[in-house]
Design a protein around this motif. Structure first.
Motif, PDB file in Angstrom:
ATOM      1  N   ASP A  14       0.844  -1.190   0.000  1.00 12.77           N
ATOM      2  CA  ASP A  14       0.000   0.000   0.000  1.00 12.77           C
ATOM      3  C   ASP A  14       0.887   1.251   0.000  1.00 12.77           C
ATOM      4  O   ASP A  14       1.911   1.301   0.662  1.00 12.77           O
ATOM      5  CB  ASP A  14      -0.844  -0.032   1.282  1.00 12.77           C
ATOM      6  N   SER A  15       0.473   2.266  -0.781  1.00  9.98           N
ATOM      7  CA  SER A  15       1.205   3.542  -0.868  1.00  9.98           C
ATOM      8  C   SER A  15       2.609   3.379  -1.425  1.00  9.98           C
ATOM      9  O   SER A  15       3.506   4.136  -1.078  1.00  9.98           O
ATOM     10  CB  SER A  15       1.292   4.237   0.498  1.00  9.98           C
ATOM     11  N   HIS A  16       2.835   2.376  -2.274  1.00 11.87           N
ATOM     12  CA  HIS A  16       4.110   2.280  -2.996  1.00 11.87           C
ATOM     13  C   HIS A  16       3.848   2.587  -4.458  1.00 11.87           C
ATOM     14  O   HIS A  16       2.796   2.261  -4.979  1.00 11.87           O
ATOM     15  CB  HIS A  16       4.702   0.862  -2.880  1.00 11.87           C
ATOM     16  N   LEU A  17       4.832   3.194  -5.102  1.00 12.38           N
ATOM     17  CA  LEU A  17       4.650   3.580  -6.497  1.00 12.38           C
ATOM     18  C   LEU A  17       5.028   2.407  -7.396  1.00 12.38           C
ATOM     19  O   LEU A  17       6.091   1.802  -7.240  1.00 12.38           O
ATOM     20  CB  LEU A  17       5.551   4.769  -6.819  1.00 12.38           C
ATOM     21  N   GLY A  18       4.163   2.100  -8.336  1.00 13.47           N
ATOM     22  CA  GLY A  18       4.476   1.032  -9.286  1.00 13.47           C
ATOM     23  C   GLY A  18       3.576   1.164 -10.493  1.00 13.47           C
ATOM     24  O   GLY A  18       2.811   2.120 -10.615  1.00 13.47           O
ATOM     25  N   GLU A  19       3.655   0.167 -11.391  1.00 17.16           N
ATOM     26  CA  GLU A  19       2.794   0.217 -12.573  1.00 17.16           C
ATOM     27  C   GLU A  19       1.416  -0.306 -12.206  1.00 17.16           C
ATOM     28  O   GLU A  19       1.275  -1.240 -11.417  1.00 17.16           O
ATOM     29  CB  GLU A  19       3.409  -0.647 -13.687  1.00 17.16           C
ATOM     30  N   ILE A  20       0.392   0.330 -12.773  1.00 16.43           N
ATOM     31  CA  ILE A  20      -0.984  -0.107 -12.514  1.00 16.43           C
ATOM     32  C   ILE A  20      -1.302  -1.248 -13.478  1.00 16.43           C
ATOM     33  O   ILE A  20      -1.217  -1.065 -14.693  1.00 16.43           O
ATOM     34  CB  ILE A  20      -1.962   1.067 -12.743  1.00 16.43           C
ATOM     35  N   TRP A  21      -1.631  -2.419 -12.927  1.00 17.20           N
ATOM     36  CA  TRP A  21      -2.088  -3.544 -13.759  1.00 17.20           C
ATOM     37  C   TRP A  21      -3.578  -3.715 -13.524  1.00 17.20           C
ATOM     38  O   TRP A  21      -4.074  -3.452 -12.425  1.00 17.20           O
ATOM     39  CB  TRP A  21      -1.348  -4.837 -13.387  1.00 17.20           C
ATOM     40  N   VAL A  22      -4.286  -4.135 -14.563  1.00 16.00           N
ATOM     41  CA  VAL A  22      -5.745  -4.193 -14.437  1.00 16.00           C
ATOM     42  C   VAL A  22      -6.274  -5.528 -14.962  1.00 16.00           C
ATOM     43  O   VAL A  22      -5.749  -6.088 -15.931  1.00 16.00           O
ATOM     44  CB  VAL A  22      -6.388  -2.983 -15.183  1.00 16.00           C
ATOM     45  N   ASN A  23      -7.295  -6.045 -14.256  1.00 17.96           N
ATOM     46  CA  ASN A  23      -7.948  -7.272 -14.700  1.00 17.96           C
ATOM     47  C   ASN A  23      -9.431  -6.969 -14.728  1.00 17.96           C
ATOM     48  O   ASN A  23      -9.982  -6.479 -13.748  1.00 17.96           O
ATOM     49  CB  ASN A  23      -7.631  -8.388 -13.699  1.00 17.96           C
ATOM     50  N   SER A  24     -10.093  -7.197 -15.893  1.00 14.37           N
ATOM     51  CA  SER A  24     -11.519  -6.887 -15.946  1.00 14.37           C
ATOM     52  C   SER A  24     -12.103  -7.519 -17.206  1.00 14.37           C
ATOM     53  O   SER A  24     -11.379  -7.745 -18.181  1.00 14.37           O
ATOM     54  CB  SER A  24     -11.706  -5.362 -15.974  1.00 14.37           C
ATOM     55  N   PRO A  25     -13.395  -7.813 -17.171  1.00 18.47           N
ATOM     56  CA  PRO A  25     -14.005  -8.412 -18.381  1.00 18.47           C
ATOM     57  C   PRO A  25     -13.968  -7.450 -19.575  1.00 18.47           C
ATOM     58  O   PRO A  25     -14.154  -7.888 -20.702  1.00 18.47           O
ATOM     59  CB  PRO A  25     -15.441  -8.717 -17.947  1.00 18.47           C
ATOM     60  N   HIS A  26     -13.756  -6.168 -19.354  1.00 19.62           N
ATOM     61  CA  HIS A  26     -13.723  -5.292 -20.532  1.00 19.62           C
ATOM     62  C   HIS A  26     -12.306  -4.875 -20.927  1.00 19.62           C
ATOM     63  O   HIS A  26     -12.124  -3.873 -21.598  1.00 19.62           O
ATOM     64  CB  HIS A  26     -14.668  -4.087 -20.375  1.00 19.62           C
ATOM     65  N   ASN A  27     -11.296  -5.638 -20.514  1.00 21.68           N
ATOM     66  CA  ASN A  27      -9.957  -5.381 -21.064  1.00 21.68           C
ATOM     67  C   ASN A  27      -9.994  -5.563 -22.577  1.00 21.68           C
ATOM     68  O   ASN A  27     -10.752  -6.412 -23.080  1.00 21.68           O
ATOM     69  CB  ASN A  27      -8.932  -6.390 -20.514  1.00 21.68           C
ATOM     70  N   ALA A  28      -9.157  -4.816 -23.295  1.00 24.81           N
ATOM     71  CA  ALA A  28      -9.066  -5.020 -24.745  1.00 24.81           C
ATOM     72  C   ALA A  28      -8.427  -6.384 -25.005  1.00 24.81           C
ATOM     73  O   ALA A  28      -7.726  -6.933 -24.147  1.00 24.81           O
ATOM     74  CB  ALA A  28      -8.216  -3.920 -25.354  1.00 24.81           C
ATOM     75  N   SER A  29      -8.671  -6.934 -26.223  1.00 31.17           N
ATOM     76  CA  SER A  29      -8.164  -8.292 -26.494  1.00 31.17           C
ATOM     77  C   SER A  29      -6.718  -8.269 -26.957  1.00 31.17           C
ATOM     78  O   SER A  29      -6.084  -9.309 -27.026  1.00 31.17           O
ATOM     79  CB  SER A  29      -8.982  -8.970 -27.592  1.00 31.17           C
ATOM     80  N   GLY A  30      -6.218  -7.097 -27.355  1.00 32.84           N
ATOM     81  CA  GLY A  30      -4.829  -7.068 -27.815  1.00 32.84           C
ATOM     82  C   GLY A  30      -4.643  -5.930 -28.788  1.00 32.84           C
ATOM     83  O   GLY A  30      -5.604  -5.237 -29.159  1.00 32.84           O
ATOM     84  N   TYR A  31      -3.384  -5.701 -29.169  1.00 35.89           N
ATOM     85  CA  TYR A  31      -3.098  -4.649 -30.143  1.00 35.89           C
ATOM     86  C   TYR A  31      -3.429  -5.145 -31.530  1.00 35.89           C
ATOM     87  O   TYR A  31      -3.228  -6.309 -31.853  1.00 35.89           O
ATOM     88  CB  TYR A  31      -1.615  -4.273 -30.118  1.00 35.89           C
ATOM     89  N   TYR A  32      -3.898  -4.240 -32.361  1.00 35.45           N
ATOM     90  CA  TYR A  32      -4.057  -4.572 -33.769  1.00 35.45           C
ATOM     91  C   TYR A  32      -2.761  -4.124 -34.435  1.00 35.45           C
ATOM     92  O   TYR A  32      -2.625  -2.966 -34.814  1.00 35.45           O
ATOM     93  CB  TYR A  32      -5.271  -3.841 -34.360  1.00 35.45           C
TER      94      TYR A  32
END
Length: 1622
Positions: free
Chosen positions: A1434-1452
């Motif tokens: 908690d309260s440490h700086l880092g990269e935000i990672w996200v998990n959710s059903p509406h994540n994009a499927s990938g780069y085109y």
């Protein structure tokens, strides 16, 4: 010259006078060399023997410096030769107490400077010269010049001929190399600007040539653009280690900052090479701002015209050459072996440097106080000074007291002692009895009265001064105020206020000349108390009655008069002198100077204060001396007047300054008959200035033949507080003259006396100022800290104990104690006695035979890195740099400013109007080198301002403290500036070395758990299947939802589109949208013969057509790609972006409107792209009513629904694939968070082309059924209040906008809230106003928006922000429930180390961060270390990672970098929870558990976004976010509209938009450099000042920094000014 055939001695006297005057003008810098020759030729023309060849006339475009007239002569007829000097009064100088150009003229020093520069002469310097836009300060139009051809000797050749003697002339240019370009460049440089047109490599160094080249290269005949005249020695052992891979260097690209003197101690490692680190390799970047070109995309493009840099960025040669030069310059080791960097363990604030063991230390014994001879008691000395006047007035009434001169130098009137006495008595009587009505007494004894008399009227002043003494009121002499804008005028007000002055005495003539208001009242000057003015001319005075006699008590300790004194900071204080001190001082001067009754004295000094007052007004009356007062104006008209007065009156004493000696020397040539044999004392008032010795020598040299005896020159040292400190007694004829001290400047800078033996270049020659005054006791104490006695070989402040000195700063008891009541202590801190001493403000030492030597003043002291430098010494060095044809000799100010924990030296000089850019730059670079060489101190800033713009003191000197204030306020308006932070800022913290991560992610996690810290993760609420389960199950796809709505609620209006007038242009109900989508689907299958799954580009302005086309594509089974249409007015910049997305997405077809279709096929479009290869274009404006055979239903929800293309701020074009499942999940998530139902209305003012903006515009209404009111943001340009009045009119509760919209409203409507109120705008209905963005919340903007529109009812809680990224379009969105967004303050220094340290609001270096909205339902975030991929606490700086059903499927496809895809979209933690798949947002942030509760009653976890990882700048091993530096820069000056920063080969480049006038451009350079250094501990490498609107901004309002960087390197910005900081 023109006088070759003329015998000057045979010319008439008036011609000789005019010639002498001309010589003086030239030496003073009041006339150019050409002007001088022209005028001289004209004067001599009638007398020339005409056999000579005629003189070549000077060129026509000679720029004469305008002669600034003083206020008196602004409407006068053309001046005669004598009055010309009066006109130039404002240009002449002697600073405060006479710091004047010529004191600095020392042949020895000039030689030393030339020698120092000659050392570096062999190698040429390659300082990059600043680039200046042609329009800034152009002084002669380009049309007036003729291009040089082989026949005409153009002005450029003469300028080469006039170059300083140090430079070898350049070989002539090869005629075949001259091109029109070179002519243009040259002409512009000649006109004192270097243009942006000169885009060639500066020294023809495109190909590095081996150094052993046989034949010389042809050189341009005009000096190359960036080539100052010196090159320092390069010390091999100090070389950076990475030499071998460098290309062979040409002699030109070398560099100045070599450590030319101090051999580094063996153990000091070279400072880190700022240039060695290469940029991390970057993927190909494309940049698509709304108004900018995308370059380097089409693969077949020829790159032969461009140069490649290390990053593969195409660059035009010019900018990068300059940067390359700057880099080469900076590669040289920095100056200090002192202590290379200072660090402090945890937070790297700078420490004091470790003392260098080789520093010279004082070794002598402790000094013993020096005693003056006893003050003799003479029987007939008067009991008070007024008594002496009374005595002479009665007994010697006819004896002359004062002779005043008119402007031509002839006697105007003589005041006898009788007249002086009777008038003074009349004035005393009038002051005490006749000012008010019958019974009231306005003045009482002891009141303070201002004396306002011009320098040309000594008689009136004498009467006023003695009248005040007789009336026992206290006179406060001040300068005559000339205008409201006088330098330091408000400080004089402070003096009058602190002395409690309410009455001013003046003469009738002076009163008439004071500035008045239109009603005829005297102007109320800024900061002045209200004054009553009294005229003291005789005709207004009342003769006292027979029985009235002035009261003359014996001298006591009451104040007699108050003398003003300006301090280093500019404050003006009054030194009170008691009656007894005044009398004792006169007695001591009488004894020291051996004054006799009836002598004659010539006074050239200001009689209002200091020596002019003490000798010429007070001591003179005590001894019945006849004073001849020579005012400043007379000296300017006839510099020899004082010498002539000595000759005519056989004067015994003369009081003068070095300036007066110098002027007399310059004009003496034709005065054969003058004799100075009568002088027994020539008192040099500024003899304490170390540079006075050369003036005294030169004067003696010239006038010894006129009877001047060497022993009569008597330098003295004085200060307002201690009065006369020491004076050389008149010598015995034939006795040897006192010895001089030749000191080492290096020793002086450490405060010790070392006789200079080895390096004659850095020596200072000082003469003594004689012995201590009679009856005085003197010590030398340390200037800072407690007043500890110095050692005998130590420089310190002179302190005096004497009855003849100042008593206090009147009305300022606090400051008085530290100056007037000093008790010196010994080395153990024990006081050496009871008697108080007065600080004199002079620095010096006691030499052999108790002679006093002064080496400078405390107020001219610059303490840099613990060493002392004297401002006057630096001025002397600057002026010894020849040629001084660039600046006016006397118009130089040196001061220091505190930046980043140390003093930094700044030099400001006035540039002559005819100095070219080239000359100025060259002079500046040579001054840098000379000061570096002789004083071993780096200059921070060197600025040249236009002639006559520096603030002046009353007698023409430069007002230093005002100049410094102008510099710090950014109102100096320089025309040339050179900043050298890289050279002189040596106390930066050590660059951070990244430690190898020895601790694995597992240990970090365990450590956090042991420390009781939870893992930093947060989640939105569950995306449960709650209320409308049937709908969700039935309609997994948006197409089904739309069909279902068209059937069940066909007439429900989903969309309303407004125009600029707020009028509905079109609407779409469920069934209308469904039918329009069917028409488009049918057209796609028929016209476009599109197959399922192919990509279709939608090219529409914001509106309902776009929405219909999107659903049409889904109905037809194609994948829509939404693209911003090109801007019809800016096709060249915007169309290539469209083309690129079409190519990258391999679109099979384009859907668009008729208008846009015409544009795509137009001639204008053909200019920037190939229009023959567009895919099929279908215009959807008038389609037939057809239905597709069937509406496509995807087989699985994982199929791609649409592609979302966007350009990141780093210029990366990325398309992400959004599946049908993600679309449904996202829409559901937004519906839950914002409580959207079909009965609700929302207003959207966003660009609908990518990210969350597109989702809200096109998808959310169809899913949730609410009505969206669409406001295209471009409509706000024609009607700013459109969005706000719509919210009010429709009573909207929820609205979504972008930062650009919010900024438009804040800037455009902020001042018009009353008007909005009057129109009935009321925003109290708005419950949430969400800013859609992919960046850190802009707290300042949202706050000011809330504050400004609070007046029209906007709730302070309404405004919040959302956060999305490429991998997940919506991570956070404030929504309607849940706690308000919270704000925390983090420490910026920790943030640079990738740490979060929470601090209190208002803590220094704190940064406010606002939560980016609540995490959406179904979304989980975790904070991860981007290197180890382990979870953080908690309260440490880092990269935000996200998990959710509406994540994009990938780069085109990002151009085939498929490896990125897996990494960004499906990545696992290295420890902790290895099963979950996360997407990496690429943003840094932290999660903090707050005290607030969320809907379910748990404590709320807030997500704070700090910034994008791609954008961060890695400098000195630390991580910086551009926005933080930009915020500081924008605060630096009111004229900075917007700014952007980027790095280029490890140099920090700051681009600032200037919203003020172009003359402010150069003011910004030091302010920007200061603020970035102070707040971020970074040195700015390049400052670029551009016009407003140059920094590219994308549709979301984000700055496109990489695009800006490419434009800068390709030289496409057309900057106003580019400064390369050294």
């Amino acid at each position: 010259m023109a006088d070759r055939g003329v015998d000057l001695s045979a010319l008439p006297k008036e011609v000789r006078d005019q010639l002498a005057e001309l010589d003086l003008e030239l030496s003073e810098g009041d006339i150019t060399q050409k002007g001088y020759e022209k005028k001289r030729a004209k004067l001599l023309a009638p007398y020339i023997i005409h056999i000579h060849t005629p003189v070549e006339p000077p060129p026509q475009n000679d720029v004469q410096p305008p002669a600034p007239s003083s206020s008196s002569s602004s409407h006068a007829p053309p001046p005669s030769s004598s009055s010309r000097y009066r006109e130039r009064r404002s240009r002449r100088t002697h600073r405060g107490g006479g710091t004047r150009d010529d004191r600095y003229r020392s042949d020895i020093h000039t030689e030393a400077v030339q020698a120092a520069l000659a050392k570096h002469k062999e190698e040429k310097m390659a300082l990059p010269m600043p680039t200046k836009r042609r329009s800034t300060y152009v002084q002669s139009p380009i049309e007036t010049r003729t291009p040089p051809d082989s026949s005409s000797g153009s002005e450029d050749e003469t300028s080469v001929r006039r170059q300083s003697s140090v430079v070898a002339p350049q070989p002539p240019v090869n005629p075949n190399l001259q091109s029109p370009d070179s002519w243009i460049n040259r002409s512009v440089q000649g006109s004192s600007t270097s243009s942006s047109a000169s885009s060639t490599l500066s020294h023809g160094e495109a190909k590095p040539q081996p150094q052993s080249q046989a034949q010389p290269q042809p050189q341009p005949q005009y000096k190359p653009q960036y080539q100052p005249l010196y090159q320092p020695h390069y010390q091999p052992q100090y070389q950076p280690q990475q030499q071998p891979q460098e290309q062979p260097r040409t002699a030109a690209v070398t560099d100045m900052l070599a450590n030319s003197r101090i051999a580094p101690s063996q153990n000091s490692a070279p400072p880190p090479d700022v240039t060695a680190v290469a940029h991390p390799a970057r993927g190909p970047r494309v940049d698509l701002p709304s108004n900018a070109v995308v370059r380097g995309m089409s693969r077949g493009q020829s790159r032969s015209s461009m140069m490649e840099t290390a990053d593969g960025v195409p660059v035009s040669s010019r900018v990068s050459t300059k940067i390359q030069q700057l880099l080469n310059t900076l590669k040289r080791p920095k100056r200090p072996p002192l202590s290379e960097f200072f660090t402090d363990d945890s937070e790297e604030i700078v420490e004091v440097p470790q003392p260098d063991p080789n520093t010279p230390k004082p070794e002598g014994r402790q000094i013993i106080p020096v005693k003056g001879e006893p003050l003799g008691v003479v029987s007939n000395w008067p009991p008070a000074l007024q008594a002496a006047l009374a005595r002479w007035g009665a007994t010697q009434g006819k004896s002359p007291a004062l002779t005043a001169l008119d402007i031509t130098g002839r006697p105007l009137y003589t005041l006898t002692y009788g007249k002086l006495w009777s008038r003074s008595v009349k004035l005393a009587y009038t002051l005490l009895n006749k000012l008010g009505t019958k019974n009231e007494q306005i003045l009482k004894p002891g009141d303070r009265v201002a004396l306002v008399y011009p320098n040309s009227d000594p008689g009136m002043f004498w009467v006023a001064f003695y009248g005040c003494l007789l009336a026992e009121v206290i006179p406060v002499p001040i300068e005559v105020p000339l205008s409201r804008k006088d330098a330091g005028i408000s400080q004089v007000g402070f003096l009058l206020g602190s002395c409690g002055v309410g009455l001013a005495l003046t003469s009738e003539i002076c009163l008439k000349g004071l500035p008045k208001t239109p009603t005829g009242e005297i102007l109320q000057f800024k900061g002045w108390p209200r004054l009553k003015w009294v005229v003291t001319d005789s005709k207004y005075l009342t003769k006292p009655s027979k029985d009235w006699q002035p009261h003359i008590p014996t001298a006591n300790t009451d104040p007699a008069y108050i003398e003003y004194k300006a301090s280093k900071e500019g404050t003006v204080v009054g030194v009170a002198v008691s009656k007894v001190a005044m009398l004792t001082h006169c007695q001591a001067l009488t004894q020291a100077c051996n004054y006799c009754e009836g002598e004659t004295l010539v006074n050239v000094l200001d009689f209002k204060k200091d020596m002019g007052l003490w000798h010429g007004v007070l001591t003179a009356v005590m001894n019945r001396i006849h004073t001849i007062s020579v005012p400043y104006a007379v000296m300017k008209a006839c510099p020899l007047s004082w010498v002539q007065r000595v000759h005519i009156h056989k004067a015994r004493i003369a009081l003068a300054k070095c300036r007066d000696l110098h002027w007399a020397m310059m004009a003496h040539r034709d005065q054969r008959d003058t004799s100075l044999a009568s002088l027994r004392m020539l008192i040099v008032a500024d003899g304490a200035n170390p540079w006075s010795v050369s003036s005294c020598d030169a004067f003696l040299n010239v006038f010894q033949s006129h009877g001047l005896k060497p022993e009569v020159i008597c330098p003295c040292a004085t200060s307002p507080e201690a009065m006369t400190v020491a004076i050389r007694r008149p010598g015995v004829p034939g006795a040897p003259l006192p010895a001089r001290a030749i000191l080492s400047m290096g020793g002086l800078s450490h405060g010790v006396i070392r006789v200079n033996t080895e390096d004659k270049n850095s020596a200072l020659t000082v003469q003594d100022v004689g012995h201590v005054m009679p009856g005085a006791l003197m010590c030398i104490v340390k200037p800072d800290g407690p007043p500890q006695l110095c050692k005998t070989d130590e420089i310190g402040e002179i302190i005096i104990n004497s009855r003849a000195g100042g008593n206090m700063y009147y009305g300022l008891p606090g400051v008085t104690k530290n100056t007037f009541e000093v008790i010196p202590v010994n080395a153990n801190g024990v006081p050496i006695g009871e008697i108080p001493f007065v600080r004199s403000g002079l620095l010096g030492f006691v030499g052999p035979g108790s002679l006093i030597f002064v080496v400078g003043k405390i107020e001219g002291l610059l303490m840099v890195s613990g060493r002392r430098h004297n401002a006057d010494d630096l001025v002397a060095t600057a002026l010894a740099v020849e040629p001084v044809k660039t600046v006016y000799r006397g118009r130089i100010a040196v001061f220091s400013v505190t930046v980043f924990y140390d003093e930094r030296v700044v030099i400001v000089a006035e540039q002559r109007p005819d100095a070219s850019e080239e000359d100025s730059f060259q002079w500046m670079s040579r001054v840098l080198q000379a000061i570096d060489s002789i004083h071993q101190v780096g200059l921070y800033c060197l600025a040249l301002v236009p002639a006559n713009t520096l603030p002046k003191t009353p007698l023409g000197g430069i007002h230093i403290s005002d100049t410094k204030q102008f510099f710090l306020d950014g109102s100096l308006h320089p025309c040339n500036i050179l900043m050298c932070p890289h050279t002189c800022v040596t106390n930066l913290p050590k660059p951070r070395q990244k430690q190898p991560v020895g601790v694995g992610p597992a240990s970090v996690m365990v450590g956090n758990l042991v420390a009781g810290k939870r893992i930093a993760q947060a989640a939105g609420r569950d995306l449960g299947m709650i209320e409308d389960q049937d709908l969700v199950r039935k309609h997994q796809y948006l197409t089904e939802a739309l069909q279902w709505r068209a059937q069940t609620d066909p007439d429900h209006v989903l969309y309303v589109l407004l125009n600029a007038k707020g009028v509905t242009v079109s609407t779409a109900s469920c069934v209308q949208l469904h039918k329009r989508a069917e028409k488009i689907a049918a057209a796609l299958t028929e016209k476009g013969s599109i197959n399922t799954g192919e990509n279709v580009v939608l090219l529409y302005p914001p509106g309902i057509d776009l929405i219909a086309a999107f659903y049409g594509c889904l109905y037809a089974g194609c994948v829509p790609v939404n693209v911003r249409p090109p801007h019809p007015q800016n096709l060249a910049a915007t169309l290539p972006t469209v083309r690129m997305i079409i190519d990258v997405s391999k679109a099979a077809c384009i859907l668009t409107t008729q208008n846009l279709m015409r544009i795509l096929r137009s001639k204008e479009a053909a200019a920037s792209v190939n229009i023959k290869t567009w895919p099929t274009i279908i215009d959807t404006d008038d389609l037939p009513r057809r239905r597709p055979p069937q509406i496509y239903k995807p087989p699985t929800a994982e199929m791609i629904a649409y592609l979302d293309f966007s350009v990141s701020t780093t210029g990366m074009l990325t398309g992400v694939k959004i599946s049908h499942a993600a679309v449904s999940a996202l829409c559901r998530s937004i519906k839950l968070q914002c409580e959207l139902y079909s009965s609700r209305q929302i207003a959207i003012c966003l660009d609908p082309y990518c990210g969350l903006g597109f989702v809200l515009w096109c998808l959310a209404s169809v899913y949730s059924g609410h009505q969206s009111i669409l406001i295209p943001p471009f409509e706000l340009e024609s009607c700013l209040s459109l969005w706000l009045s719509t919210l009010s009119q429709y009573r909207i509760r929820d609205t979504f906008c972008s930062y650009s919209v919010m900024e438009l409203c804040t800037k455009g409507l902020g001042t018009q809230t009353e008007l909005l109120k009057a129109r009935g705008v009321n925003l109290s209905c708005v419950r949430s106003c969400v800013v859609i963005a992919e960046e850190r919340p802009r707290l300042a903007l949202t706050h000011s928006f809330s504050k400004l529109f609070k007046d029209v009812g906007l709730s302070s809680r309404a405004v919040s922000t959302a956060f999305g990224s490429r991998v997940n379009l919506a991570v956070c969105l404030q929504g309607t429930t849940g706690p308000d967004p919270c704000t925390v303050y983090v420490d910026m220094k920790s943030l640079r180390h990738d740490r979060v340290r929470l601090v209190e609001r208002g803590a220094p270096q704190s940064l406010p961060l606002m939560e980016s909205g609540k995490i959406l339902p179904g979304v989980r975030v975790i904070i991860v270390n981007p290197e180890t991929r382990g979870p953080l606490g908690d309260s440490h700086l880092g990269e935000i990672w996200v998990n959710s059903p509406h994540n994009a499927s990938g780069y085109y496809t990002i151009y085939g970098e498929e490896s990125l895809q897996a990494d960004h979209f499906n990545t696992k933690l290295s420890f902790g929870d290895p099963q979950t798949l996360w997407a990496r947002t690429g943003y840094l942030g932290f999660v903090k558990r707050t005290e607030l509760l969320d809907a379910s009653g748990d404590r709320h976890d807030a997500l704070f976004v700090v910034g994008s990882l791609d954008e961060t700048l890695e400098l000195r091993g630390l991580r910086y976010h551009p926005i933080d530096i930009e915020t500081s820069v924008s605060r630096a000056h009111r004229s900075i509209a917007e700014s952007a920063v980027f790095t280029w080969t490890n140099l920090l480049v700051v681009v600032s938009e200037l919203c003020g006038s172009e003359q402010d451009a150069l003011d910004l350079v030091p302010l920007i450099t200061n603020v970035v250094l102070e707040e971020h501990h970074l040195i700015v490498g390049v400052v670029v000042i551009v016009d407003p609107g140059v920094i590219p901004i994308n549709s979301r309002g984000e700055k496109q920094r990489m695009h800006l960087r490419d434009s800068f390197l390709a030289d496409q910005l057309d900057p106003i000014y580019v400064a390369y900081n050294m």
